[in-house]
Design a protein around this motif. Structure first.
Motif, short mmCIF file in Angstrom:
data_model
loop_
_atom_site.label_atom_id
_atom_site.label_comp_id
_atom_site.label_asym_id
_atom_site.label_seq_id
_atom_site.Cartn_x
_atom_site.Cartn_y
_atom_site.Cartn_z
N TYR A 252 1.86 -22.53 -8.06
CA TYR A 252 2.04 -23.18 -6.76
C TYR A 252 1.48 -22.26 -5.68
O TYR A 252 1.71 -21.04 -5.72
CB TYR A 252 3.51 -23.45 -6.45
N ALA B 98 -0.96 -32.39 0.58
CA ALA B 98 -0.44 -31.51 -0.48
C ALA B 98 0.23 -32.35 -1.55
O ALA B 98 0.77 -33.43 -1.28
CB ALA B 98 0.55 -30.51 0.11
N SER B 99 0.20 -31.84 -2.77
CA SER B 99 0.81 -32.58 -3.87
C SER B 99 2.30 -32.29 -4.01
O SER B 99 3.02 -33.03 -4.69
CB SER B 99 0.11 -32.24 -5.19
N ALA B 100 2.76 -31.20 -3.39
CA ALA B 100 4.17 -30.81 -3.48
C ALA B 100 4.67 -30.38 -2.11
O ALA B 100 3.90 -30.00 -1.24
CB ALA B 100 4.35 -29.68 -4.49
N MET C 165 5.25 -37.24 -3.52
CA MET C 165 5.10 -35.78 -3.60
C MET C 165 6.18 -35.17 -4.49
O MET C 165 7.30 -35.67 -4.56
CB MET C 165 5.19 -35.15 -2.21
N GLU C 166 5.83 -34.08 -5.18
CA GLU C 166 6.83 -33.31 -5.89
C GLU C 166 7.70 -32.60 -4.87
O GLU C 166 7.20 -32.07 -3.87
CB GLU C 166 6.15 -32.29 -6.81
N ASN D 74 -10.12 -28.82 -4.67
CA ASN D 74 -9.62 -29.12 -6.02
C ASN D 74 -9.03 -27.89 -6.73
O ASN D 74 -9.49 -27.48 -7.80
CB ASN D 74 -10.74 -29.72 -6.89
N THR E 179 1.11 -26.73 -1.92
CA THR E 179 2.47 -27.03 -1.47
C THR E 179 2.58 -26.85 0.04
O THR E 179 2.12 -25.87 0.60
CB THR E 179 3.48 -26.09 -2.16
N LYS F 217 -0.83 -26.14 -7.71
CA LYS F 217 -0.30 -27.22 -6.89
C LYS F 217 -0.22 -26.75 -5.44
O LYS F 217 0.49 -25.80 -5.12
CB LYS F 217 1.08 -27.64 -7.39
N ARG G 161 -7.68 -29.12 0.64
CA ARG G 161 -7.51 -30.24 -0.30
C ARG G 161 -8.83 -30.75 -0.83
O ARG G 161 -8.87 -31.49 -1.82
CB ARG G 161 -6.72 -31.37 0.36
N THR H 126 4.36 -34.98 4.88
CA THR H 126 3.95 -36.00 3.90
C THR H 126 2.52 -36.48 4.13
O THR H 126 1.94 -37.09 3.23
CB THR H 126 4.91 -37.20 3.95
#
Length: 537
Positions: free
Chosen positions: A42, A97-99, A138-139, A65, A71, A69, A62, A93
């Motif tokens: 992360y 970000a993916s988390a 999102m995680e 790639n 965050t 993760k 972003r 949100t």
């Protein structure tokens, strides 16, 4: 069978809260790419709702790639409003970000004093905020702020806050020693208790206010935590965060956990130094694993032993973390130090026992005068090469003169240098913004017609230290000069009661060292500049 651990890096968020650290969006992108290559799982990039710099970072990163993760950091919703109306959660949100890491209160004292709300409302804030983040795809990670202090004050409420996070479906519950005042034995006991009552993956986030952050993180892992949060070089607010540069190799090499691949671990030293450079913070030489002195040996008995087997005084092979063994030569040196250093330089020492002892005596005499060769590797190499007959008289200095004049336009310094190169006398004059700069310019001007490659050498640092302050302006000084050809760098030293003479000595050593590399490559002085090679010292 080894167990995999999750490494959560917060250098770009918590690390930037350290005093004197300020990163641009471009800096953060560069560091993120290094962290991704290191193999952390992360990368916490910042708070997209707090400033435009973090917003730009998330926009740029972003598109790259990352394997890690990405965050975003934020806090639970404000009291008495809906998540949909909370600007902080909205920015978070929408960050791409993916988390998301949401920090929430678990200490009743903080709920009453900092948030000034009820215990019940705080629990609702935790649950609703985490659920909202997850509803956006999102995680969700929950940073249980001040958890250990909260647990010691009111364990029932602290655990109730964790239970609410679990009910909301958070993927990780991270226990934070935010004030950095908890001891390893307490960490182990409390983490074990949490694991017995909360059925969720547990992480640990420690601060270093008692110099316990790394030990506390290790204690938490021993008690069952499986995510470790920290920063490169331990950067962070007050005394800093847990140092991942110590945690990762300790867990992997000492305790058998999988954190990153073995190949990625060998980049740890370069990552630590890269981040240090970008952050413009000097890396402590004695920092474990990655510091310049982490595998440096000075005492003669130590050096004698490591020449037989490095395990005698090294707890791991430095190559495992991308560092290297160094043998220091000083007034404490024994014959083993000299022989080891000479062999490192490729010198044929043969049965030169007497000569090595003479070199030791010479070094001790010079250090008594104020020289320091630990920080002047090039001057030391020249001294050893001279002693073992491995140098070439590239040039000799006959005289130099300095004129400093006060004019209507300010101070003007002029240097006149007379040197001998291969029997040919060269006489040059140059100006500079000070006497040392003028001398440097004059020497280069004299040598450049014979060695065009001299143009590639630049001074990058110049330090003067007074050695005996009580003598005031008559005091002896030590001058350390760092030079580079943009491929390698080297350090030289000069000592005198005259700062100009000390500076000149260090300058001449710097140029001698560089030119020796040319001569040893048999480069003709008349060759075009592009053909000049440099010995990789």
């Amino acid at each position: 069978m080894s167990t995999s651990l999750c490494i959560f890096d917060t250098t770009l968020r918590d690390g930037t809260q350290g005093e004197g650290i300020s990163l641009t969006a471009e800096d953060k992108v560069k560091i993120a790419l290094k962290l991704d290559a290191l193999g952390v799982h992360y990368i916490e990039g910042g708070n997209p709702g707090s400033n435009s710099k973090d917003i730009e970072f998330f926009r740029r990163i972003r598109e790259l790639n990352l394997r890690a993760k990405l965050t975003a950091f934020g806090s639970t919703r404000r009291k008495n409003i809906a998540c949909e109306q909370d600007a902080n959660l909205k920015h978070l949100t929408e960050s791409g970000a993916s988390a998301a890491t949401l920090v929430g209160k678990t200490w009743d004292f903080h709920v009453h004093t900092a948030l000034q709300t009820t215990l019940e409302e705080n629990l609702a804030m935790i649950h609703e905020s985490l659920a909202y983040v997850r509803s956006k795809g999102m995680e969700a990670l929950f940073d249980a702020e001040h958890f250990f202090d909260g647990y010691k004050a009111n364990p029932e409420y602290a655990l109730a806050a964790l239970a609410k996070a679990k009910e909301a479906g958070t993927e990780w519950i991270v226990l934070c020693d935010t004030n950095g005042g908890t001891l390893p034995s307490e960490i182990h006991e409390i983490v074990s208790r949490v694991r017995s009552v909360i059925d969720a993956p547990i992480g640990i986030h420690t601060h270093n206010d008692c110099e316990m952050a790394v030990a506390n993180a290790i204690a938490a892992v021993s008690a069952g935590a499986r995510q470790i949060q920290g920063t490169i070089n331990g950067y962070g607010e007050r005394c800093g965060n847990a140092n991942l540069c110590s945690i990762i190799p300790t867990l992997q090499l000492k305790m058998g956990y999988d954190c990153v691949s073995d190949e990625q671990l060998t980049t740890l030293t370069s990552v630590a130094r890269y981040v240090s450079e970008i952050a413009n913070v000097i890396l402590p030489v004695n920092q474990p694993y990655v510091g310049n002195a982490a595998f440096a040996h000075k005492g003669g008995i130590h050096v004698s032993a490591i020449m037989k087997d490095s395990k005698t005084y090294e707890h791991i092979s430095p190559a495992l973390v991308g560092n290297k063994q160094r043998v220091l030569v000083s007034e404490l040196a024994g014959q083993s130090n000299i022989l080891s250093k000479a062999q490192e330089l490729g010198l044929d020492v043969g049965a030169e026992g007497l000569k090595s002892r003479n070199v030791i005596d010479r070094i001790k005499e010079l250090e008594h005068q104020g020289y320091q060769f630990e920080g002047a590797d090039a001057s030391l190499e020249l001294l050893l090469r001279d002693a073992y007959g491995d140098t070439v008289d590239i040039f000799t200095v006959e005289t130099f003169k300095i004129i400093v004049e006060k004019t209507a336009n300010g101070m003007v310094s002029e240097a006149i240098v007379k040197i001998n190169i291969g029997g040919e006398q060269v006489y040059t004059v140059a100006e500079g913004n000070g006497p040392v700069n003028a001398l440097d310019n004059a020497l280069r001007k004299a040598l450049s017609q014979f060695y065009p490659g001299i143009h590639d050498i630049h001074l990058t640092d110049y330090k003067v230290r007074v050695l005996n302050e009580k003598d005031a302006t008559a005091a002896k000084v030590r001058v350390l000069v760092e030079s580079t050809d943009f491929k390698d760098s080297w350090n030289t030293v000069g000592v005198s009661t005259n700062v100009i003479e000390a500076s000149w000595e260090a300058l001449v050593d710097s140029i001698r060292y560089a030119l020796l590399g040319m001569v040893k490559r048999d480069v003709s002085p008349q060759a075009p500049r592009e053909s000049y090679g440099w010995v990789n010292h």
